[in-house]
Design an enzyme around this catalytic site. Sequence first.
Site, short mmCIF file in Angstrom:
data_model
loop_
_atom_site.label_atom_id
_atom_site.label_comp_id
_atom_site.label_asym_id
_atom_site.label_seq_id
_atom_site.Cartn_x
_atom_site.Cartn_y
_atom_site.Cartn_z
N ASN A 109 -68.34 26.28 37.06
CA ASN A 109 -67.91 27.13 35.95
C ASN A 109 -66.49 26.74 35.55
O ASN A 109 -65.75 26.17 36.35
CB ASN A 109 -67.93 28.60 36.38
N HIS A 111 -62.97 28.41 34.01
CA HIS A 111 -62.34 29.72 33.84
C HIS A 111 -60.93 29.52 33.30
O HIS A 111 -60.16 28.71 33.85
CB HIS A 111 -62.31 30.45 35.19
N SER A 138 -59.17 26.40 35.20
CA SER A 138 -59.69 25.96 36.50
C SER A 138 -61.18 25.66 36.37
O SER A 138 -61.91 26.39 35.70
CB SER A 138 -59.56 27.07 37.55
N ASP A 147 -65.55 34.35 40.02
CA ASP A 147 -64.42 33.41 39.87
C ASP A 147 -63.70 33.12 41.19
O ASP A 147 -62.48 32.93 41.20
CB ASP A 147 -63.40 33.95 38.84
C1 GRF Z 1 -63.63 29.00 27.53
O1 GRF Z 1 -62.34 29.45 27.30
C2 GRF Z 1 -63.95 29.04 28.99
O2 GRF Z 1 -62.84 28.83 29.81
C3 GRF Z 1 -64.47 30.43 29.18
O3 GRF Z 1 -65.19 30.70 28.01
C4 GRF Z 1 -64.67 29.94 26.93
C5 GRF Z 1 -65.83 29.18 26.34
O4 GRF Z 1 -65.50 28.54 25.15
N1 GRF Z 1 -65.24 30.53 30.41
P1 GRF Z 1 -66.52 27.56 24.46
O5 GRF Z 1 -67.79 28.35 24.17
O6 GRF Z 1 -66.77 26.43 25.40
O7 GRF Z 1 -65.85 27.11 23.20
#
Ligand code: GRF
Length: 321
Positions: A109, A111, A138, A147
């Site tokens: 994932n 984050h 991260s 997370d």
């Molecule tokens: C990103 O900021 C990611 O870190 C978080 O959700 C957002 C997703 O953005 N988990 P996208 O859909 O990839 O533009």
Amino acid sequence: MADKAKVAIFISGRGSNMAALLYASQLPEAAYEVVLVAANDPSADGLQLAAAEGVHTFALSHQGMPRADHEAAMEKAARQAGADYIILAGYMRILTDRFVKRWQERMLNIHPSLLPKYPGLDTHQRAIDAGDSHGGVSVHLVTPDLDAGEVLGQMKVAIREGETAESLAERVRYAEHQLYPRILGDYVSRESDPSFLLERVRKLALALPQTHERESHGAPGWRAGSEKSGKYFAYFNDQHHGSDHVALLVKTSGMDELLNLVEAQPHAYFKPAYYGASGWIGLILNRPNLDWEHVGEWLERSWRSIAPKSVTRLMNVAEEF
Ligand code: GRF
């Protein structure tokens, strides 16, 4: 080059990270390919983009569905597409523990904070409010705790005077798009990296009682018993004698078992040069979806077959409790 790792990407929204992962996978020498983009929102923008690039997509709204049923359908689509990994990229659903455990070490994932700081939502505002000099991003393994899985890589993003959550989020996205493809590529490549494989085998072998490591013909090996009179129960082979395999050699019960296993599962086992004649089988380690528990079981079995009875007896007694 070895086969590319197959990844399914789960999204909920715009999918800019998915796009970064997808285009990076088209670079020469990329270690992974995207076999599916799946969303819990059929109107997610990222779905269209993926389809336009010729990537298989799947969409199923979670609304009105029990959580476990919805994720089972997502999982089925990933498996049918042949995915070895699930990559969460802005996927806004909480997954059940059972699902997460099934994909342990195979689900990543991204984050938008420097974990362990700010798990959960509103990460940018929280970093600004705390007066932090940097926000960031991260990439981590997914575990049942939100997370909290092992962090595989991070990138810092400076917080400027007058920064807002929106302006910070925008720059963090640039960082995300650099970081995620790199970390994913490195992560899936570990499976064919001999030093990573050796380290894992070493840990398992030395966790067995009364064992030590000793080189044999230039290859690491592990023995049970004393330094003086111990016997080998495993050897590590890195592409020996012209073979492509990075392998662990362990003892079978004899030639019948060895040949049966090699015939039935040639992707997993082989008869090693020289050693094969005395019942040592090669377990192929550099392949996708290797089951490390199974490797551990082979090591223990091989260890039991030669370890001093006084030690295996103690182990049996301990296991009864
Ligand atoms: C990103 O900021 C990611 O870190 C978080 O959700 C957002 C997703 O953005 N988990 P996208 O859909 O990839 O533009």
